[in-house]
Design a protein around this motif. Structure first.
Motif, PDB file in Angstrom:
ATOM      1  N   ASP A  51       0.845  -1.200   0.000  1.00  0.00           N
ATOM      2  CA  ASP A  51       0.000   0.000   0.000  1.00  0.00           C
ATOM      3  C   ASP A  51       0.874   1.242   0.000  1.00  0.00           C
ATOM      4  O   ASP A  51       1.755   1.395   0.863  1.00  0.00           O
ATOM      5  N   LYS A  52       0.630   2.097  -0.941  1.00  0.00           N
ATOM      6  CA  LYS A  52       1.412   3.329  -1.062  1.00  0.00           C
ATOM      7  C   LYS A  52       0.469   4.505  -1.274  1.00  0.00           C
ATOM      8  O   LYS A  52      -0.589   4.365  -1.903  1.00  0.00           O
ATOM      9  N   SER A  53       0.884   5.647  -0.753  1.00  0.00           N
ATOM     10  CA  SER A  53       0.095   6.872  -0.959  1.00  0.00           C
ATOM     11  C   SER A  53       1.042   8.057  -1.049  1.00  0.00           C
ATOM     12  O   SER A  53       2.147   8.041  -0.481  1.00  0.00           O
ATOM     13  N   PHE A  54       0.604   9.060  -1.772  1.00  0.00           N
ATOM     14  CA  PHE A  54       1.408  10.276  -1.945  1.00  0.00           C
ATOM     15  C   PHE A  54       0.469  11.465  -2.125  1.00  0.00           C
ATOM     16  O   PHE A  54      -0.566  11.368  -2.792  1.00  0.00           O
ATOM     17  N   GLY A  55       0.848  12.577  -1.511  1.00  0.00           N
ATOM     18  CA  GLY A  55       0.050  13.796  -1.658  1.00  0.00           C
ATOM     19  C   GLY A  55       0.926  15.037  -1.661  1.00  0.00           C
ATOM     20  O   GLY A  55       2.039  15.031  -1.110  1.00  0.00           O
ATOM     21  N   ALA A  56       0.438  16.079  -2.287  1.00  0.00           N
ATOM     22  CA  ALA A  56       1.174  17.344  -2.343  1.00  0.00           C
ATOM     23  C   ALA A  56       0.184  18.496  -2.405  1.00  0.00           C
ATOM     24  O   ALA A  56      -0.955  18.351  -2.881  1.00  0.00           O
ATOM     25  N   SER A  57       0.615  19.635  -1.898  1.00  0.00           N
ATOM     26  CA  SER A  57      -0.217  20.834  -1.946  1.00  0.00           C
ATOM     27  C   SER A  57       0.680  22.047  -2.127  1.00  0.00           C
ATOM     28  O   SER A  57       1.823  22.071  -1.657  1.00  0.00           O
ATOM     29  N   VAL A  58       0.174  23.032  -2.806  1.00  0.00           N
ATOM     30  CA  VAL A  58       0.912  24.272  -3.041  1.00  0.00           C
ATOM     31  C   VAL A  58      -0.083  25.420  -3.077  1.00  0.00           C
ATOM     32  O   VAL A  58      -1.231  25.257  -3.540  1.00  0.00           O
ATOM     33  N   SER A  59       0.307  26.554  -2.554  1.00  0.00           N
ATOM     34  CA  SER A  59      -0.553  27.746  -2.579  1.00  0.00           C
ATOM     35  C   SER A  59       0.314  28.985  -2.657  1.00  0.00           C
ATOM     36  O   SER A  59       1.475  28.987  -2.216  1.00  0.00           O
ATOM     37  N   ALA A  60      -0.250  30.041  -3.202  1.00  0.00           N
ATOM     38  CA  ALA A  60       0.487  31.299  -3.354  1.00  0.00           C
ATOM     39  C   ALA A  60      -0.494  32.464  -3.296  1.00  0.00           C
ATOM     40  O   ALA A  60      -1.639  32.363  -3.768  1.00  0.00           O
ATOM     41  N   THR A  61      -0.053  33.556  -2.719  1.00  0.00           N
ATOM     42  CA  THR A  61      -0.841  34.786  -2.688  1.00  0.00           C
ATOM     43  C   THR A  61       0.084  35.967  -2.920  1.00  0.00           C
ATOM     44  O   THR A  61       1.261  35.939  -2.549  1.00  0.00           O
ATOM     45  N   THR A  62      -0.448  37.001  -3.522  1.00  0.00           N
ATOM     46  CA  THR A  62       0.275  38.259  -3.654  1.00  0.00           C
ATOM     47  C   THR A  62      -0.719  39.389  -3.439  1.00  0.00           C
ATOM     48  O   THR A  62      -1.879  39.293  -3.881  1.00  0.00           O
ATOM     49  N   LYS A  63      -0.266  40.442  -2.762  1.00  0.00           N
ATOM     50  CA  LYS A  63      -1.171  41.521  -2.385  1.00  0.00           C
ATOM     51  C   LYS A  63      -0.502  42.869  -2.597  1.00  0.00           C
ATOM     52  O   LYS A  63       0.652  43.066  -2.205  1.00  0.00           O
ATOM     53  N   TYR A  64      -1.236  43.784  -3.217  1.00  0.00           N
ATOM     54  CA  TYR A  64      -0.792  45.168  -3.403  1.00  0.00           C
ATOM     55  C   TYR A  64      -1.682  46.067  -2.561  1.00  0.00           C
ATOM     56  O   TYR A  64      -2.905  45.959  -2.598  1.00  0.00           O
ATOM     57  N   ASP A  65      -1.056  46.976  -1.783  1.00  0.00           N
ATOM     58  CA  ASP A  65      -1.827  47.845  -0.887  1.00  0.00           C
ATOM     59  C   ASP A  65      -1.134  49.199  -0.783  1.00  0.00           C
ATOM     60  O   ASP A  65      -0.011  49.292  -0.287  1.00  0.00           O
ATOM     61  N   ASP A  66      -1.815  50.245  -1.267  1.00  0.00           N
ATOM     62  CA  ASP A  66      -1.271  51.607  -1.152  1.00  0.00           C
ATOM     63  C   ASP A  66      -2.203  52.514  -0.355  1.00  0.00           C
ATOM     64  O   ASP A  66      -2.217  53.730  -0.547  1.00  0.00           O
ATOM     65  N   SER A  67      -2.990  51.924   0.528  1.00  0.00           N
ATOM     66  CA  SER A  67      -3.952  52.575   1.418  1.00  0.00           C
ATOM     67  C   SER A  67      -5.250  52.974   0.713  1.00  0.00           C
ATOM     68  O   SER A  67      -6.311  52.953   1.322  1.00  0.00           O
ATOM     69  N   LEU A  68      -5.199  53.330  -0.556  1.00  0.00           N
ATOM     70  CA  LEU A  68      -6.423  53.635  -1.308  1.00  0.00           C
ATOM     71  C   LEU A  68      -6.855  52.473  -2.194  1.00  0.00           C
ATOM     72  O   LEU A  68      -8.039  52.253  -2.421  1.00  0.00           O
ATOM     73  N   ASN A  69      -5.886  51.736  -2.704  1.00  0.00           N
ATOM     74  CA  ASN A  69      -6.161  50.610  -3.595  1.00  0.00           C
ATOM     75  C   ASN A  69      -5.568  49.334  -2.999  1.00  0.00           C
ATOM     76  O   ASN A  69      -4.437  49.333  -2.506  1.00  0.00           O
ATOM     77  N   GLU A  70      -6.348  48.277  -3.074  1.00  0.00           N
ATOM     78  CA  GLU A  70      -5.888  46.985  -2.566  1.00  0.00           C
ATOM     79  C   GLU A  70      -6.256  45.903  -3.570  1.00  0.00           C
ATOM     80  O   GLU A  70      -7.419  45.757  -3.946  1.00  0.00           O
ATOM     81  N   LEU A  71      -5.245  45.162  -4.016  1.00  0.00           N
ATOM     82  CA  LEU A  71      -5.443  44.080  -4.978  1.00  0.00           C
ATOM     83  C   LEU A  71      -4.852  42.802  -4.405  1.00  0.00           C
ATOM     84  O   LEU A  71      -3.699  42.785  -3.971  1.00  0.00           O
TER      85      LEU A  71
END
Length: 327
Positions: A119-139
């Motif tokens: 019996d064998k098992s394998f798993g993987a996960s990946v995540s990424a975020t990026t954020k821009y914030d200049d006090s008036l605009n937020e992406l």
């Protein structure tokens, strides 16, 4: 004589803070009239209470004192120092505070596996975020993917998890707390028999109930559109593949428990107007641990729970441990 008693010199050097640059206010002990005048002035005009400030200078020195707002200008800051008396400091000689970076990104990944006999098992996960914030605009842009498979002896490989998602949100703030937002979220789950692909797009208003360096709580609400398609049972449902009118209520909570621990929750509740009201709720929680205060690397424990009243299966829960970095 009153003018002489109240005169003072200014610290105007941009290079150094030392006794040579400071001229103290000196009163003549022999002048009784001057002392009486100062004493009478103190009785007649009460001193204004000022805040205590600390200025870091470009040369590395620092100085603290009571900030005299009425005497300060855009070019010069005036403080009252217990030992040195009244001091004027040119703004050009003050070290500016560090600027908050406009962009902040995170990248996280994790793997797991086991082997017991055949019996064998394998798993993987990946995540990424990026954020821009200049006090008036937020992406904010985000993405994640999880995969898990297992095999028992000579049997075929069984896929236990094959899902992911993409998200994008833009906020334009009208003031420090209130803003308008536009968001789109896409989720994918190949194991769903109804609704392999799901998209929710929303527009509305967001409001920061709490906004401090350690805690941020933001709520948002607005009309939305929901679309989902795919799966073996899609043809049996008339609404599968249609664009459905809906409303979305969202909440985001970020809490810096300590210099080495951060906790965050993101929840999105969408109610589609089909078969009465059909809710979909997406809940995400994350706890991050930084091994040291100055470390950019961390360990993250994540949990996700998705409830979909219009899709099959209706409930999907997942959790994983990842190693990440922020930059």
């Amino acid at each position: 004589m009153a003018g002489w008693c109240l005169s003072s010199a200014s610290l105007i050097s941009d290079q150094s803070l030392n006794p040579a640059n400071v001229v103290l206010l000196r009163s003549s002990a022999a002048s009784a009239s001057c002392s009486l005048l100062l004493f009478a002035s103190a009785l007649i005009i009460p001193a204004a209470r000022a805040d205590v400030v600390t200025y870091e200078l470009l040369n590395g020195d620092s100085i603290s004192g009571e900030f005299l707002e009425d005497e300060s200008t855009d070019e010069t800051k005036v403080i009252l120092q217990p030992q040195l008396g009244r001091i004027e400091i040119k703004v050009s000689s003050i070290k500016p505070p560090p600027r908050k970076p406009l962009w902040k990104s995170n990248l996280e990944a994790g793997v797991n596996g086991s082997s017991t006999g055949d019996d064998k098992s394998f798993g993987a996960s990946v995540s990424a975020t990026t954020k821009y914030d200049d006090s008036l605009n937020e992406l904010k842009l985000s993405g994640n993917y999880e995969y898990d498979k297992s095999r028992s002896g000579s049997k075929n490989v069984v896929i236990g998890t094959n899902q992911g998602g993409l998200g994008a949100r833009y906020d334009r703030y009208l003031n420090e707390r209130l803003g308008a937002y536009l968001s789109t979220d896409y989720t994918y789950n190949s194991l769903n028999s109804l609704g392999v692909n799901n998209v929710v797009s929303s527009i509305g208003l967001g409001y920061k109930i709490v906004d401090t360096d350690a805690t941020v709580l933001k709520l948002s609400v607005g009309p939305s559109l929901q679309w989902f398609d795919g799966g073996t049972d899609c043809d049996s449902k008339s609404y599968c593949g249609d664009v459905l009118a809906a409303s979305t209520l969202g909440a985001e909570f970020d809490w810096k428990l300590h210099d080495q621990f951060t906790f965050s929750i993101v929840n999105r509740l969408t109610a589609a107007y089909v078969s009465g009201i059909s809710p979909t709720n997406n809940f995400n929680a994350s706890l991050k641990f930084f091994p040291s205060r100055n470390s950019r690397f961390y360990t993250a424990l994540k949990f996700q729970s998705i409830y979909q009243s219009l899709q099959l299966p209706r409930q999907d829960n997942s959790y994983n441990v990842q190693v990440g970095t922020e930059f």
